[in-house]
Structures are given as C-alpha cells and as structure tokens.
Scaffold this motif. Sequence first.
Motif, PDB file in Angstrom:
ATOM      1  N   HIS A  23      20.986   2.604  -3.275  1.00 54.53           N
ATOM      2  CA  HIS A  23      19.935   1.716  -2.796  1.00 54.53           C
ATOM      3  C   HIS A  23      20.288   0.246  -3.012  1.00 54.53           C
ATOM      4  O   HIS A  23      19.485  -0.637  -2.700  1.00 54.53           O
ATOM      5  CB  HIS A  23      18.592   2.065  -3.462  1.00 54.53           C
ATOM      6  N   THR A  24      21.478  -0.008  -3.536  1.00 51.65           N
ATOM      7  CA  THR A  24      22.021  -1.363  -3.574  1.00 51.65           C
ATOM      8  C   THR A  24      23.161  -1.447  -2.566  1.00 51.65           C
ATOM      9  O   THR A  24      24.128  -0.690  -2.664  1.00 51.65           O
ATOM     10  CB  THR A  24      22.539  -1.725  -4.977  1.00 51.65           C
ATOM     11  N   TRP A  25      23.020  -2.341  -1.602  1.00 57.04           N
ATOM     12  CA  TRP A  25      24.034  -2.521  -0.565  1.00 57.04           C
ATOM     13  C   TRP A  25      24.666  -3.903  -0.745  1.00 57.04           C
ATOM     14  O   TRP A  25      23.969  -4.926  -0.746  1.00 57.04           O
ATOM     15  CB  TRP A  25      23.418  -2.418   0.829  1.00 57.04           C
ATOM     16  N   ILE A  26      25.977  -3.917  -0.901  1.00 58.18           N
ATOM     17  CA  ILE A  26      26.721  -5.163  -1.092  1.00 58.18           C
ATOM     18  C   ILE A  26      27.308  -5.627   0.232  1.00 58.18           C
ATOM     19  O   ILE A  26      27.902  -4.843   0.973  1.00 58.18           O
ATOM     20  CB  ILE A  26      27.854  -4.968  -2.126  1.00 58.18           C
ATOM     21  N   PHE A  27      27.160  -6.926   0.511  1.00 58.59           N
ATOM     22  CA  PHE A  27      27.687  -7.528   1.731  1.00 58.59           C
ATOM     23  C   PHE A  27      28.691  -8.620   1.355  1.00 58.59           C
ATOM     24  O   PHE A  27      28.515  -9.313   0.356  1.00 58.59           O
ATOM     25  CB  PHE A  27      26.567  -8.144   2.563  1.00 58.59           C
ATOM     26  N   ARG A  33      33.315 -16.018   0.146  1.00 55.78           N
ATOM     27  CA  ARG A  33      32.788 -17.376  -0.036  1.00 55.78           C
ATOM     28  C   ARG A  33      31.922 -17.819   1.140  1.00 55.78           C
ATOM     29  O   ARG A  33      31.305 -18.879   1.093  1.00 55.78           O
ATOM     30  CB  ARG A  33      33.940 -18.386  -0.200  1.00 55.78           C
ATOM     31  N   ASN A  34      31.895 -17.017   2.210  1.00 50.91           N
ATOM     32  CA  ASN A  34      31.211 -17.455   3.419  1.00 50.91           C
ATOM     33  C   ASN A  34      30.077 -16.516   3.813  1.00 50.91           C
ATOM     34  O   ASN A  34      30.207 -15.293   3.725  1.00 50.91           O
ATOM     35  CB  ASN A  34      32.207 -17.559   4.573  1.00 50.91           C
ATOM     36  N   PHE A  57      24.505 -10.287  -1.343  1.00 51.22           N
ATOM     37  CA  PHE A  57      25.622 -10.907  -0.626  1.00 51.22           C
ATOM     38  C   PHE A  57      26.516 -11.627  -1.631  1.00 51.22           C
ATOM     39  O   PHE A  57      26.037 -12.429  -2.432  1.00 51.22           O
ATOM     40  CB  PHE A  57      25.100 -11.895   0.415  1.00 51.22           C
ATOM     41  N   VAL A  58      27.826 -11.352  -1.562  1.00 50.06           N
ATOM     42  CA  VAL A  58      28.773 -11.966  -2.495  1.00 50.06           C
ATOM     43  C   VAL A  58      29.157 -13.362  -2.010  1.00 50.06           C
ATOM     44  O   VAL A  58      29.742 -13.512  -0.932  1.00 50.06           O
ATOM     45  CB  VAL A  58      30.046 -11.106  -2.644  1.00 50.06           C
ATOM     46  N   LEU A  78      25.117 -13.082  -5.287  1.00 54.56           N
ATOM     47  CA  LEU A  78      25.775 -12.895  -6.582  1.00 54.56           C
ATOM     48  C   LEU A  78      27.188 -13.462  -6.572  1.00 54.56           C
ATOM     49  O   LEU A  78      27.805 -13.627  -5.515  1.00 54.56           O
ATOM     50  CB  LEU A  78      25.771 -11.420  -6.976  1.00 54.56           C
ATOM     51  N   ASP A  79      27.670 -13.744  -7.754  1.00 59.44           N
ATOM     52  CA  ASP A  79      29.005 -14.282  -7.972  1.00 59.44           C
ATOM     53  C   ASP A  79      29.941 -13.131  -8.324  1.00 59.44           C
ATOM     54  O   ASP A  79      29.799 -12.499  -9.369  1.00 59.44           O
ATOM     55  CB  ASP A  79      28.963 -15.312  -9.107  1.00 59.44           C
TER      56      ASP A  79
END
Length: 382
Positions: A23-27, A33-34, A57-58, A78-79
Amino acid sequence: MVNKIINMIQSQLYKEKESLDYHTWIFSSVGNRNFNYNSKYLFLYVRKNLPQIRPRFVINDMEKRQLLGKKYGAEYFLDGTTKDGIKQILKAGVWFTSAGLPAYEWSKNPKRIVVNLWHGIPLKKIALLEEHTGAFQKLYFKQIFSRKYTYVLTTSTHLVPVMARSLGVGEEIVKVWGQPRNDVIMKGKAKEELYDLLNIGEQKIKLILYAPTYRDHAATRLFPFEDYDKRKLEEFLQEKKIHICIRMHLEETIEKEKYLSPYIHFVNEDVIDDIAQWMGCFDLLITDYSSIYLDYLLLDKPMIFLPYDKEEYLKDRGMNYPYDEVTPGAKPIKQKELLINIEDSLFGEDRYRAERKECNAYFNQVTEPCCAFICQQILQEI
C-alpha cells in the motif's frame, strides 16, 4: 555511502523478514531529482484518487523537495539518500519509474512490483540499441535495471518488440497500458492560461510550439535556413497574429537574445517545467527528430519538420523507423517555404491529416485516459 546504507537496511529487512508494504507506492524520475514525465502524472492520479495507497515521490534535491512539499504536502516526498528514505523505498511493494530506479539495489526482491513507465515512444534508438552504447554500459544496464522490471509500459502493440530489445526484457513483460502523461495532453491547460503566462495581451492569436531535439554532434540551429531573415519572420508573425514558443532540450544551451522578439518566446523548463499539460494550447508543432510529435499526434493538429542535418543526425543516433515514412508533415528547406507551410497549416488546407491519422493509429493505440487502468492492473495484482 548511499550504497552502504542500502545494503545495511536491505540486510536488516531480510533478517527481520519484514514483508513488503504493497500500500506504499514509490515513484521516481530522472536522477531521482526531477518531478516529471509519466511518474509525475501517475503519482498525482494516485494521490487524488486512491486513498488506500500511500504514494511517495523520491526527490533528492532538497530545494525541489521543499517546493513540492509546499504545493502538494511534505509527506508525499522523500529523500532517497537518507536512512529513513531508503528504508521507505526498500519496504514499498510497488515502484514506478520513468528513468532509473528509486534505489539501485543489487539483489532483486521477486515479490516487489517494479513498473517502468518510460518517458516516450522510441522513435530514436534508446538504451541497449543506441549506436554508441559500449559493452560495459550494456552489461551494467542489464544487471542493474532490466532484471528488476515486472512490467515495461508502452502505447502500441507495434512497439512491444522495440521496447523489449531496447531494455533487454522479454516481450511478455512489455504491456500496452499507455502513458500517464497522455491523460493530461488530451485534457490539459486552457489556452488563456498560456496567454497569461507569456504576457500576451491579444487573445485571438495562433500559437506554435517549436521543440527541437538535442544533438550530440553539434549545437542546434533554430532557424536553419540560408535565407533566414529575422525581420521578415517577425513581420510575418505580426501580420498573421502568430506567436512561436521555443522549447529547447534541457541539456541544450543557446543565445536566446538572438531570437527573442514580441512574437518569439522561450518556454524552457524554467518557464514550463513539463510541457505535456500545455501541448493542447498550441495550434501547430515544429520539430525535427523529437518524439514529442508522436504525443502531439493525439491532438490531431498539424506539424512541420526541420531535419536540416538528417543524414548526420541519423548516422550518429540511429532510428527505429524510417524517418520520412513516420513524419507526417511538410519539411521546408528555406524560410520562405516555412512561412508558406505555416500559413497553409494554420489557415489553409490540412494536407497531411490522413497521414497523421495513420501514424497515430500505429504508435498510439491507447487513446483514452490510462491512469485508472494502470492502477487497476496493479491493485488486482497486490
């Protein structure tokens, strides 16, 4: 240092046998950086429409992350260089990327869903098919990226073999689910908003987007004609009530002052960070080899091509398709011809419409909004 943290956290998670959080989706996008390309638009869709999912979003650039946090909410960004950020990335059960991965872990977790949305239609040769990609680069690409993908997305069945060979994956992994950014191309900003952005007072004008591609072998020549005459060009634009908006590739530098006028503007990333949502505002596209025209086909509007260095460019970069067969538009070699082509395209007969429709049907089989469909496929799997 970052790789050490990744390995440490990864080992800890495996040791503790923590299950992935689906249920956590990382983009992520270019260089982590963009905030752009397909990842941006799918992220925004998920944030708005899927309350059961936690999209993150990273963005490793602190200034960009703070600006985006103020606009959308700091909790969404997030970083990926910090211990906490890396832990969130490695625990997430779903990753979406448009270019590169959120974290370059060496060992693939077979339970994680990794979706490469990519960032365009491969008119030119990309990744493993590029002419000048060395053996080491190809090996690195296959080991670090290709083996981790669960799915690679594209827009047409005709593109499946090309995407598979380009990214070193099996054709069964390439899915014709569409490009999220096309959702906003088909329903984007109002033209009046662009008038305001460019400080254009008069409203009943035509807008041209001029988007040349980046060249490795030389700087881009914007108006590559022997008879180029800035005064005549400006007189034509003034008489016909036309404004040209030039958008250079992000890696290109050019002397803007040579071309600027009340009728010629630059809309680089410092003015418009992502052109997708603005493309519907333009009445005509001018380009050369940029695949932006394949997205613009969705709008069924005229286009003009300026392949002044075609032989040199194609030899250096390489194309997946015969250039002249898949570029439905006039190709002027003189400024005089360009002005005639512009006038015909905007006020006269649309002579290339049938060719555009045929080209669009080949490259863009997904012509309806696709974000909901993509999310549905992932939700069913998890």
